[in-house]
Design a protein around this motif. Structure first.
Motif, PDB file in Angstrom:
ATOM      1  N   GLY A 246       0.851  -1.193   0.000  1.00  0.00           N
ATOM      2  CA  GLY A 246       0.000   0.000   0.000  1.00  0.00           C
ATOM      3  C   GLY A 246       0.879   1.232   0.000  1.00  0.00           C
ATOM      4  O   GLY A 246       0.730   2.128   0.814  1.00  0.00           O
TER       5      GLY A 246
ATOM      6  N   GLY B 184       1.145   3.791  -1.841  1.00  0.00           N
ATOM      7  CA  GLY B 184       0.550   5.116  -2.112  1.00  0.00           C
ATOM      8  C   GLY B 184       1.314   5.858  -3.185  1.00  0.00           C
ATOM      9  O   GLY B 184       1.428   5.396  -4.322  1.00  0.00           O
TER      10      GLY B 184
ATOM     11  N   ASP C 182       1.109  -1.343  -4.783  1.00  0.00           N
ATOM     12  CA  ASP C 182      -0.181  -0.707  -4.502  1.00  0.00           C
ATOM     13  C   ASP C 182      -1.221  -1.161  -5.521  1.00  0.00           C
ATOM     14  O   ASP C 182      -0.897  -1.451  -6.670  1.00  0.00           O
ATOM     15  CB  ASP C 182      -0.069   0.822  -4.535  1.00  0.00           C
ATOM     16  N   ALA C 183      -2.488  -1.178  -5.051  1.00  0.00           N
ATOM     17  CA  ALA C 183      -3.592  -1.559  -5.931  1.00  0.00           C
ATOM     18  C   ALA C 183      -3.943  -0.433  -6.898  1.00  0.00           C
ATOM     19  O   ALA C 183      -4.601  -0.661  -7.903  1.00  0.00           O
ATOM     20  CB  ALA C 183      -4.813  -1.920  -5.084  1.00  0.00           C
TER      21      ALA C 183
ATOM     22  N   GLY D   9      -3.033  -5.677  -6.103  1.00  0.00           N
ATOM     23  CA  GLY D   9      -3.720  -5.685  -4.819  1.00  0.00           C
ATOM     24  C   GLY D   9      -3.143  -6.814  -3.976  1.00  0.00           C
ATOM     25  O   GLY D   9      -2.688  -7.821  -4.520  1.00  0.00           O
ATOM     26  N   VAL D  10      -3.164  -6.632  -2.667  1.00  0.00           N
ATOM     27  CA  VAL D  10      -2.614  -7.697  -1.805  1.00  0.00           C
ATOM     28  C   VAL D  10      -3.446  -8.971  -1.924  1.00  0.00           C
ATOM     29  O   VAL D  10      -2.959 -10.066  -1.665  1.00  0.00           O
ATOM     30  CB  VAL D  10      -2.595  -7.262  -0.321  1.00  0.00           C
ATOM     31  N   GLU D  11      -4.700  -8.804  -2.323  1.00  0.00           N
ATOM     32  CA  GLU D  11      -5.569  -9.974  -2.471  1.00  0.00           C
ATOM     33  C   GLU D  11      -5.113 -10.864  -3.622  1.00  0.00           C
ATOM     34  O   GLU D  11      -5.470 -12.039  -3.680  1.00  0.00           O
ATOM     35  CB  GLU D  11      -7.019  -9.536  -2.720  1.00  0.00           C
TER      36      GLU D  11
ATOM     37  N   LEU E  85       2.325   1.096   5.910  1.00  0.00           N
ATOM     38  CA  LEU E  85       2.183   2.386   6.582  1.00  0.00           C
ATOM     39  C   LEU E  85       0.840   3.015   6.272  1.00  0.00           C
ATOM     40  O   LEU E  85       0.453   3.142   5.106  1.00  0.00           O
ATOM     41  CB  LEU E  85       3.304   3.347   6.151  1.00  0.00           C
ATOM     42  N   MET E  86       0.141   3.375   7.321  1.00  0.00           N
ATOM     43  CA  MET E  86      -1.139   4.077   7.239  1.00  0.00           C
ATOM     44  C   MET E  86      -2.144   3.367   6.329  1.00  0.00           C
ATOM     45  O   MET E  86      -2.719   3.985   5.434  1.00  0.00           O
ATOM     46  CB  MET E  86      -0.925   5.511   6.713  1.00  0.00           C
TER      47      MET E  86
ATOM     48  N   TRP F 262      -5.386   1.822   4.632  1.00  0.00           N
ATOM     49  CA  TRP F 262      -6.822   2.096   4.634  1.00  0.00           C
ATOM     50  C   TRP F 262      -7.487   1.036   3.776  1.00  0.00           C
ATOM     51  O   TRP F 262      -6.828   0.169   3.193  1.00  0.00           O
ATOM     52  CB  TRP F 262      -7.132   3.539   4.212  1.00  0.00           C
TER      53      TRP F 262
ATOM     54  N   SER G 173      -9.305  -2.151   2.301  1.00  0.00           N
ATOM     55  CA  SER G 173      -9.193  -3.584   2.606  1.00  0.00           C
ATOM     56  C   SER G 173      -7.859  -3.905   3.280  1.00  0.00           C
ATOM     57  O   SER G 173      -7.746  -4.866   4.039  1.00  0.00           O
ATOM     58  CB  SER G 173      -9.361  -4.414   1.333  1.00  0.00           C
ATOM     59  N   LEU G 174      -6.849  -3.075   3.021  1.00  0.00           N
ATOM     60  CA  LEU G 174      -5.541  -3.297   3.656  1.00  0.00           C
ATOM     61  C   LEU G 174      -5.630  -3.076   5.177  1.00  0.00           C
ATOM     62  O   LEU G 174      -5.031  -3.820   5.956  1.00  0.00           O
ATOM     63  CB  LEU G 174      -4.521  -2.343   3.021  1.00  0.00           C
TER      64      LEU G 174
ATOM     65  N   THR H 285       6.696   9.578   4.789  1.00  0.00           N
ATOM     66  CA  THR H 285       5.564   9.319   3.898  1.00  0.00           C
ATOM     67  C   THR H 285       4.704  10.572   3.847  1.00  0.00           C
ATOM     68  O   THR H 285       4.662  11.342   4.806  1.00  0.00           O
ATOM     69  CB  THR H 285       4.660   8.153   4.369  1.00  0.00           C
TER      70      THR H 285
ATOM     71  N   TRP I  27       1.534  10.736   3.925  1.00  0.00           N
ATOM     72  CA  TRP I  27       0.442  10.672   4.893  1.00  0.00           C
ATOM     73  C   TRP I  27       0.901  11.022   6.284  1.00  0.00           C
ATOM     74  O   TRP I  27       0.232  11.752   6.993  1.00  0.00           O
ATOM     75  CB  TRP I  27      -0.201   9.285   4.863  1.00  0.00           C
TER      76      TRP I  27
END
Ligand code: SAM
Length: 228
Positions: free
Chosen positions: A32, A34, A55-56, A86-88, A103-104, A106, A108-109, A192, A194
């Motif tokens: 993720g 970002g 990242d997705a 995606g991690v999925e 890090l941070m 959001w 589904s992650l 980062t 964020w």
């Protein structure tokens, strides 16, 4: 796997990835990622390690991926890859990970890191070597007020994370060793976008860091004096 190099997305096969792996000591996977700034920062500081920002969403990666793919004199980082996935659905080629950063998170992650998607934790552990390290930093604003992804989980504290989250993570091969709030300086060191945005409210404890070991082969080292 789909490597973002800027405007382009190129397919990287297992042989090319294996060749990159053989030229580096460790593999840091920033899940993720970002806009990819943290991954870029880690790659610069640790030239012997391969760093992968995954990242997705691909569009936020394009700018930094173009920079990373440039010649070293122009900010290029030969030890850095950005991957669109995606991690999925982790790329089948991905393996040999020695360190995971999330890090941070959001969406589904975040659900996954809170133990609401056990497959995600298991799949990530499956691409890690024994005794890989992890760092998760939770943006506590996700609980202020609660976003849907946190579900029934109350805002974690260092104590509640070690008590309630640790057994859930442990069952999937993630051993949680430390949970601590980060101060402004520690947040800044993560580099980062964020976390930098969060720095505006320094009087509040906004970020909880979780650290531990994936696929541990031994119990955590004892601290303090041995009895007798
Ligand atoms: C709040 S941003 C944090 C970005 C970066 N880690 C940072 O700290 O600056 C969360 C990122 O997680 C990504 N993400 C959420 N769910 C994901 C999933 N299932 N697989 C891959 N990336 C995901 C989002 O696309 C987004 O870029």
């Amino acid at each position: 796997m789909r490597r973002v190099t800027g405007k382009q997305i190129v397919e990287m096969n297992a042989a090319d990835f294996g060749e990159l792996l053989s030229r580096h000591q460790g593999v840091v996977l920033d899940v993720g990622t970002g806009d990819g700034k943290h991954a870029y920062h880690v790659a610069r500081r640790r030239p012997d390690d391969l760093v992968i920002g995954l990242d997705a969403a691909k569009d936020n990666l394009r700018k930094i991926a173009a920079k990373a793919s440039a010649k070293p004199a122009k900010g290029g980082q030969p030890n850095l890859l950005y991957v669109w996935a995606g991690v999925e659905r982790l790329p089948a080629e991905l393996r040999g990970v020695t360190e995971i950063h999330v890090l941070m998170p959001w969406g589904s992650l975040l659900r996954g890191m809170l133990g609401s998607d056990l497959t995600m934790l298991r799949d990530l552990a499956a691409i890690c070597v024994p005794d890989a390290e992890f760092l998760i930093s939770l943006n506590l604003h996700a609980w202020r007020p609660s976003v849907p992804e946190v579900g029934e989980h109350p805002e974690p504290t260092p104590e509640s994370a070690l008590r309630d989250l640790a057994p859930v993570l442990a069952a999937q091969g993630w051993r949680l060793d430390e949970a601590e709030y980060l101060d402004a300086e520690q947040i800044d060191a993560l580099a980062t976008s964020w976390t930098r945005r969060l720095n505006s409210s320094r009087d509040q404890l906004d970020v909880l860091a979780l650290r531990g070991v994936i696929n541990a082969t031994a119990e955590p080292a004892e601290t303090g004096q041995q009895p007798g």
